[in-house]
Design a protein around this motif. Structure first.
Motif, PDB file in Angstrom:
ATOM      1  N   ASP A  98      50.109  33.603  76.968  1.00 23.11           N
ATOM      2  CA  ASP A  98      48.850  34.221  77.405  1.00 23.11           C
ATOM      3  C   ASP A  98      49.062  35.517  78.210  1.00 23.11           C
ATOM      4  O   ASP A  98      50.136  35.778  78.734  1.00 23.11           O
ATOM      5  CB  ASP A  98      47.950  33.224  78.148  1.00 23.11           C
ATOM      6  CG  ASP A  98      47.308  32.254  77.161  1.00 23.11           C
ATOM      7  OD1 ASP A  98      47.162  32.623  75.979  1.00 23.11           O
ATOM      8  OD2 ASP A  98      46.955  31.134  77.568  1.00 23.11           O
ATOM      9  N   ALA A  99      47.941  36.309  78.256  1.00 18.84           N
ATOM     10  CA  ALA A  99      48.114  37.729  78.586  1.00 18.84           C
ATOM     11  C   ALA A  99      47.349  38.245  79.799  1.00 18.84           C
ATOM     12  O   ALA A  99      47.414  39.417  80.098  1.00 18.84           O
ATOM     13  CB  ALA A  99      47.702  38.561  77.371  1.00 18.84           C
ATOM     14  N   ASN A 136      49.374  33.599  72.307  1.00 20.48           N
ATOM     15  CA  ASN A 136      48.041  33.359  72.861  1.00 20.48           C
ATOM     16  C   ASN A 136      47.635  31.922  72.549  1.00 20.48           C
ATOM     17  O   ASN A 136      47.646  31.509  71.393  1.00 20.48           O
ATOM     18  CB  ASN A 136      47.018  34.323  72.260  1.00 20.48           C
ATOM     19  CG  ASN A 136      47.290  35.780  72.622  1.00 20.48           C
ATOM     20  OD1 ASN A 136      47.591  36.597  71.753  1.00 20.48           O
ATOM     21  ND2 ASN A 136      47.209  36.123  73.887  1.00 20.48           N
ATOM     22  N   THR A 137      47.250  31.168  73.594  1.00 22.59           N
ATOM     23  CA  THR A 137      46.905  29.758  73.356  1.00 22.59           C
ATOM     24  C   THR A 137      45.568  29.599  72.637  1.00 22.59           C
ATOM     25  O   THR A 137      45.325  28.598  71.986  1.00 22.59           O
ATOM     26  CB  THR A 137      46.843  28.952  74.673  1.00 22.59           C
ATOM     27  OG1 THR A 137      45.909  29.581  75.558  1.00 22.59           O
ATOM     28  CG2 THR A 137      48.220  28.860  75.327  1.00 22.59           C
ATOM     29  N   ALA A 183      49.588  33.569  67.341  1.00 22.46           N
ATOM     30  CA  ALA A 183      48.507  32.630  67.679  1.00 22.46           C
ATOM     31  C   ALA A 183      48.249  31.724  66.484  1.00 22.46           C
ATOM     32  O   ALA A 183      48.802  31.923  65.391  1.00 22.46           O
ATOM     33  CB  ALA A 183      47.231  33.391  68.028  1.00 22.46           C
ATOM     34  N   HIS A 184      47.383  30.744  66.682  1.00 21.33           N
ATOM     35  CA  HIS A 184      46.951  29.922  65.545  1.00 21.33           C
ATOM     36  C   HIS A 184      46.041  30.747  64.636  1.00 21.33           C
ATOM     37  O   HIS A 184      45.332  31.646  65.125  1.00 21.33           O
ATOM     38  CB  HIS A 184      46.205  28.686  66.045  1.00 21.33           C
ATOM     39  CG  HIS A 184      45.967  27.695  64.956  1.00 21.33           C
ATOM     40  ND1 HIS A 184      44.758  27.600  64.301  1.00 21.33           N
ATOM     41  CD2 HIS A 184      46.781  26.795  64.370  1.00 21.33           C
ATOM     42  CE1 HIS A 184      44.851  26.664  63.368  1.00 21.33           C
ATOM     43  NE2 HIS A 184      46.068  26.162  63.395  1.00 21.33           N
ATOM     44  N   GLU A 185      46.045  30.425  63.348  1.00 24.73           N
ATOM     45  CA  GLU A 185      45.226  31.233  62.423  1.00 24.73           C
ATOM     46  C   GLU A 185      43.740  31.173  62.791  1.00 24.73           C
ATOM     47  O   GLU A 185      43.015  32.150  62.622  1.00 24.73           O
ATOM     48  CB  GLU A 185      45.455  30.797  60.972  1.00 24.73           C
ATOM     49  CG  GLU A 185      45.135  29.343  60.688  1.00 24.73           C
ATOM     50  CD  GLU A 185      45.418  28.957  59.233  1.00 24.73           C
ATOM     51  OE1 GLU A 185      46.125  29.689  58.542  1.00 24.73           O
ATOM     52  OE2 GLU A 185      44.908  27.899  58.818  1.00 24.73           O
ATOM     53  N   THR A 191      38.472  25.852  67.898  1.00 24.68           N
ATOM     54  CA  THR A 191      39.224  25.346  66.729  1.00 24.68           C
ATOM     55  C   THR A 191      40.649  25.894  66.710  1.00 24.68           C
ATOM     56  O   THR A 191      41.426  25.534  65.835  1.00 24.68           O
ATOM     57  CB  THR A 191      38.567  25.753  65.398  1.00 24.68           C
ATOM     58  OG1 THR A 191      38.577  27.180  65.315  1.00 24.68           O
ATOM     59  CG2 THR A 191      37.145  25.241  65.289  1.00 24.68           C
ATOM     60  N   GLY A 192      40.971  26.787  67.640  1.00 25.60           N
ATOM     61  CA  GLY A 192      42.263  27.478  67.547  1.00 25.60           C
ATOM     62  C   GLY A 192      43.156  27.334  68.757  1.00 25.60           C
ATOM     63  O   GLY A 192      43.952  28.221  69.049  1.00 25.60           O
ATOM     64  N   ASP A 193      43.067  26.213  69.489  1.00 21.00           N
ATOM     65  CA  ASP A 193      43.903  26.018  70.677  1.00 21.00           C
ATOM     66  C   ASP A 193      45.243  25.410  70.305  1.00 21.00           C
ATOM     67  O   ASP A 193      45.287  24.399  69.598  1.00 21.00           O
ATOM     68  CB  ASP A 193      43.203  25.077  71.668  1.00 21.00           C
ATOM     69  CG  ASP A 193      41.961  25.698  72.260  1.00 21.00           C
ATOM     70  OD1 ASP A 193      42.017  26.127  73.422  1.00 21.00           O
ATOM     71  OD2 ASP A 193      40.941  25.774  71.547  1.00 21.00           O
ATOM     72  N   ILE A 194      46.301  26.006  70.816  1.00 16.23           N
ATOM     73  CA  ILE A 194      47.636  25.475  70.520  1.00 16.23           C
ATOM     74  C   ILE A 194      48.348  25.050  71.805  1.00 16.23           C
ATOM     75  O   ILE A 194      47.905  25.367  72.909  1.00 16.23           O
ATOM     76  CB  ILE A 194      48.508  26.511  69.773  1.00 16.23           C
ATOM     77  CG1 ILE A 194      48.669  27.794  70.600  1.00 16.23           C
ATOM     78  CG2 ILE A 194      47.924  26.800  68.394  1.00 16.23           C
ATOM     79  CD1 ILE A 194      49.759  28.706  70.079  1.00 16.23           C
TER      80      ILE A 194
END
Ligand code: ZN
Length: 288
Positions: free
Chosen positions: A64-65, A92-93, A114-116, A172-175
């Motif tokens: 993260d940034a 990026n989470t 990042a996640h797609e 929907t895109g948290d890793i």
């Protein structure tokens, strides 16, 4: 549009969305690296979420940034105190501004990952239906250019960092960024200890999926430390309790709906700060 103007617009949007978290803290603390091990640090302070830094054999990986230039400059300065290796990767989470808006203040040579679904979320219209700021061509080099679907390993020389996707939750895109040697997992906004869990329905987040996703994470990883964007480091038990609290709320909302209560009546049965989460749960149940 100039970057400066973009930044101010994003700030306004950000504070509108997350004002409850930062309302008491208008001036951020300076950025600080807090060691977890010899190679792994939590990045605290600055404007935006807490992140992480991992010093590998041949470069640094950041989690993260933050969200403004001052905070990114301070992060880079602090890193220089502990290593002369360059920042090679920034993971990026998820797509919230307090975790990704700062990408643009890092050198273009950094690879953003990042996640797609996180990448896709960046291009969703804003709440006022205006197009996303990420369409601005100046920001193109800072959009995650490497994405994955289920799992990705990154090797910094002999050191392995694992990126995991366990499913829908906060968005929907948290890793999860997992450091096996340290048994430390960076989970972004998949846990909030001080306020009720945020579920961003407008980004496809879902509280029922959240419970499954976090349970999967606990099963898959033998992590002992869970580092996150807005809370202290917690252990497995704290995560379990957090999931149980979510299930309790879901049960209560379900039974109130079965009693024929309206959204406003349901909300009145909870604390005021639970309103947004209760509304998400209510909508998830009644939409099915
Ligand atoms: Zn956040």
């Amino acid at each position: 549009m100039k970057k400066h103007a973009l930044m101010i617009k994003s700030f306004i949007g950000f504070f509108w969305l997350t004002g409850t978290i930062f309302a008491q803290q208008p001036e951020p603390q300076p950025v600080e690296l807090r060691p977890i091990s010899e190679n792994l640090y939590e990045i605290l302070g600055g404007r935006g979420a807490q992140g992480g830094a991992y010093i590998g054999d041949d470069g640094v990986l950041l989690v993260d940034a933050k969200m403004d230039k001052t905070s990114v400059d301070q992060t880079i300065e602090q890193l220089k105190e502990v290593t002369d290796k360059p920042v090679r990767y920034l993971v990026n989470t998820h797509s919230d501004g307090d975790h990704i808006w700062g990408n643009q203040f890092f050198p273009e040579s950094v690879t953003f990952i990042a996640h797609e679904n996180c990448r896709n979320d960046l291009f969703l219209p804003k709440n006022n239906n205006e197009p996303s700021d990420w369409y601005n061509s100046e920001l193109a080099p800072y959009i995650p250019s490497v994405t994955f679907r289920e799992k990705m390993d990154i090797f910094l020389g002999s050191k392995k960092v694992e990126l995991w996707y366990f499913g829908v939750g906060h968005t929907t895109g948290d890793i999860v960024v997992y450091f096996p040697e340290e048994k430390a997992a960076f989970i972004g906004d998949q846990i909030f200890m001080e306020i009720p869990q945020l579920i961003h329905s407008h980004k496809g987040g879902n509280s029922f999926e959240y419970v499954k996703t976090i349970t999967k994470m606990l099963d898959a990883l033998d992590a002992e430390k869970f580092c996150s964007g807005h809370s202290e480091i917690v252990n497995r038990e704290a995560i379990q309790v957090h999931v149980e609290q979510m299930e309790k709320r879901q049960k209560k909302v379900k039974s109130l709906i079965a009693d024929g209560k309206t959204l406003e009546q349901v909300k009145s049965e909870f604390e005021e700060n639970e309103g947004r989460l209760v509304e998400s749960i209510f909508n998830e149940i009644t939409k099915n």
